[in-house]
Design a protein around this motif. Structure first.
Motif, short mmCIF file in Angstrom:
data_model
loop_
_atom_site.label_atom_id
_atom_site.label_comp_id
_atom_site.label_asym_id
_atom_site.label_seq_id
_atom_site.Cartn_x
_atom_site.Cartn_y
_atom_site.Cartn_z
N ILE A 68 0.85 -1.36 0.51
CA ILE A 68 0.14 0.31 0.40
C ILE A 68 1.31 1.08 0.18
N LEU A 69 1.72 0.60 0.68
CA LEU A 69 2.57 2.36 1.14
C LEU A 69 3.38 2.87 -0.29
N TYR A 76 1.10 8.65 -5.61
CA TYR A 76 1.46 10.40 -5.22
C TYR A 76 2.12 10.56 -6.34
N LEU A 77 2.94 10.15 -6.66
CA LEU A 77 3.99 10.31 -8.27
C LEU A 77 3.34 10.55 -9.02
N GLY A 78 2.37 10.16 -9.56
CA GLY A 78 1.27 10.42 -10.71
C GLY A 78 0.70 11.30 -10.89
N PRO A 110 -5.90 10.56 -10.99
CA PRO A 110 -5.86 9.98 -9.87
C PRO A 110 -7.27 8.95 -9.74
N ASP A 111 -7.92 10.20 -8.81
CA ASP A 111 -8.58 9.26 -7.97
C ASP A 111 -10.01 8.50 -9.10
N ALA A 112 -10.04 9.09 -10.21
CA ALA A 112 -11.58 8.79 -10.82
C ALA A 112 -10.54 7.65 -11.54
N MET A 113 -9.27 6.80 -11.58
CA MET A 113 -8.76 5.86 -12.08
C MET A 113 -8.16 4.81 -10.79
N TRP A 467 -4.56 10.66 0.67
CA TRP A 467 -3.34 11.12 1.16
C TRP A 467 -2.11 11.02 -0.30
N ALA A 468 -2.66 10.13 -1.00
CA ALA A 468 -1.19 9.72 -2.07
C ALA A 468 -2.42 10.76 -3.69
#
Length: 577
Positions: A68-69, A76-78, A110-113, A467-468
């Motif tokens: 997960i981390l 987060y990088l994306g 990112p959230d949608a993905m 947070w990611a």
């Protein structure tokens, strides 16, 4: 070399994850981890499914926590690459189609993905289990932005508050840019935003409508119409998303027009007050009609060459003496506004009749504003003072013209725009690929971690995943708020409200489409209630005020644990799901 560190670190994390995978489940369990780190020993005996057939996976608690981390950092990088690419692109093209339509969608990508992959793969039973990860992310992102990040921005951006001039007996407070001397005073320090930020908060509150639509069958205790309600909510969500993007495209133009009108009214108030000071009598008689004798004296005092007309040059000499306070109005712009309103014959000069009619029209508009007019007789300047304070306050709320035209300045100041465009496109492409590649493994890791610990996957995704996917956006907002300026605070909070709006519309539309197409069961009443409550509370709170004292940050902070407690009570004590 410094710019390659995130990429190298991501490769290192992926390599460690592969090694962890080999050590944890290789050779049929020859290298089993110590029993003490397993909360559920029975889960260790079962195998896990590798995402894409080669991505690492494990059934242990610590193994899944590490995954997960690792995957969270990659997401987060994306998100960071998407944010950086969006900002570069915005510097070049400015607001409009790209800034209003394309970039907000990229911000929510990112959230949608993650939401998409949570219910896309596997059987219907697997999708029904994993889709709670998507709902947790959707709720967690919105709640985190409007509570923890919102409250932090108030704290780091706080300035001393001072009382602005009272209008209609209402005392208002404004933050003094850059001045922070009172410390952590709950009522003496805070942040101020412009009126456009309040509009953004109101739009965010409206964006919860699809949540209410999809909940209608549950509210009516009906089971037959749930699938249809999901479809209707999807249509409503997409319609509101299109309307919001159109508004974002045209918002700079609307803002410019409203600000222009506010500046025009302030020129009116300044000129009228200056005329009243120079007049030897009342501008209006007891019958409310213009006092032509007094106005004639004013006309002659402005008409320097006594030719019976006021030219632009003579009007300029008069405008120089007008006090516009600290509004920083351009004198040429003020002269053009006066000439365009008074010179009805369009001969570039004002005769006496036009002067009388122009003053009468402006006095009538000032008095019809309704501010202080109840106690203003024909021989008093009070309603002009009230009108002047009102127009100044309106302009302050609308913001500075420079913030409206900042895109033009950005385009002119960009060095090597072609290379910047290529770099922005590459960052956007890389961010999109990373988000698409690692969203599914992250969802699987969360689901496996939930199985290994018996912690509901909703709570894991609610707390950890935002947070990611939102860290880059959150850090940028906090840094920008720390500039302690009204303009930076307005932009910061507008972006927070905009991000929540995109979650409520775009991300929800993706989630509803999954539920409808895969014929999943809608069992998220408690989660929806949390989103609706937080959005409505913060939306209503920010829609009707532009200054937020320090105590408001603690109200926002309190909403976060209350949201978690509400979901737990409704789902696991009252059995809503």
């Amino acid at each position: 070399m410094h710019n390659n560190r995130p990429f190298l670190l991501s490769l290192l994390l992926l390599l460690c994850a592969v090694v962890a995978h080999g050590r944890l489940i290789s050779d049929g369990g020859l290298h089993q981890p110590p029993e003490l780190i397993r909360l559920k020993p029975s889960a260790a005996a079962s195998s896990c499914d590798q995402t894409y057939g080669f991505m690492p996976c494990t059934t242990t608690v610590l193994g899944n926590l590490f995954l997960i981390l690792a995957y969270g950092y990659l997401m987060y990088l994306g998100a960071t690459y998407l944010t950086s690419g969006s900002e570069m692109l915005l510097e070049i093209v400015g607001p409009g189609i790209i800034g209003g339509l394309f970039l907000p969608i990229l911000g929510a990508l990112p959230d949608a993905m993650l939401i998409l992959v949570s219910g896309l793969s596997g059987s219907t039973t697997t999708a029904q289990s994993q889709v709670s990860v998507g709902m947790g992310l959707l709720a967690g992102s919105t709640v985190m932005l409007l509570t923890l990040i919102w409250g932090t921005c108030v704290i780091v951006g706080k300035c001393d508050l001072q009382n602005s001039p009272a209008i209609d007996g209402k005392q208002n407070s404004l933050a003094i840019d850059g001045k922070d001397t009172v410390g952590f005073s709950l009522t003496g320090s805070g942040v101020s935003t412009d009126i456009w930020t309040s509009y953004a908060a109101g739009i965010m509150a409206v964006s919860v409508v699809p949540f209410l639509v999809v909940q209608l069958p549950q509210l009516m205790s009906s089971t037959s119409g749930r699938h249809l309600a999901v479809l209707i909510a999807l249509i409503v969500s997409l319609s509101l998303l299109i309307a919001y993007c159109v508004y974002q495209v045209f918002q700079p133009w609307i803002q410019r027009r409203k600000l222009e009108y506010a500046r025009h009214k302030h020129v009116m108030s300044g000129v009228l007050r200056q005329l009243k000071k120079r007049a030897l009598g009342r501008l209006r008689g007891d019958d409310g009609k213009p006092n032509e004798e007094v106005i004639k004296t004013l006309f002659n005092s402005i008409d320097g060459n006594n030719d019976g007309y006021i030219s632009a040059t003579e009007m300029r000499a008069f405008i120089v003496g007008v006090q516009f306070d600290d509004v920083n109005l351009d004198q040429d712009d003020a002269i053009n506004k006066v000439m365009s309103d008074f010179d009805t014959s369009h001969d570039e000069r004002i005769d006496f009749l036009e002067f009388v009619n122009g003053i009468s029209k402006w006095l009538a508009e000032a008095k019809s504003s309704g501010v202080g007019s109840h106690d203003a007789g024909p021989d008093t300047i009070k309603y002009l003072d009230h009108f002047h304070q009102q127009t100044k306050r309106e302009k302050d709320h609308l913001g500075d013209q420079s913030s409206v035209d900042q895109s033009d300045e950005m385009v002119e100041g960009v060095e090597k725009p072609k290379w910047t465009s290529i770099k922005a496109a590459l960052l956007l492409l890389l961010g999109t690929l990373i988000a698409a590649a690692f969203a599914d493994p992250l969802v699987d890791a969360v689901d496996n971690f939930s199985d290994a610990t018996s912690i509901p996957s909703f709570f894991i995704s609610f707390i950890a995943l935002p947070w990611a996917t939102n860290s880059s956006e959150s850090v940028s907002a906090i840094i920008f708020a720390s500039r302690k300026r009204k303009r930076s605070a307005s932009l910061t909070f507008s972006e927070l409200y905009g991000a929540a709006t995109m979650n409520n519309l775009l991300c929800l539309a993706v989630f509803l489409a999954l539920v409808y197409i895969r014929d999943l069961t809608w069992e998220f009443s408690a989660e929806v209630l949390v989103i609706v409550v937080v959005c409505l509370v913060m939306g209503a709170f920010a829609s009707f005020r532009t200054t937020f004292p320090l105590w408001t940050s603690f109200v926002a902070f309190l909403l976060y644990p209350l949201s978690l407690a509400l979901v737990y009570v409704l789902d696991y004590i009252l059995g809503w799901s």
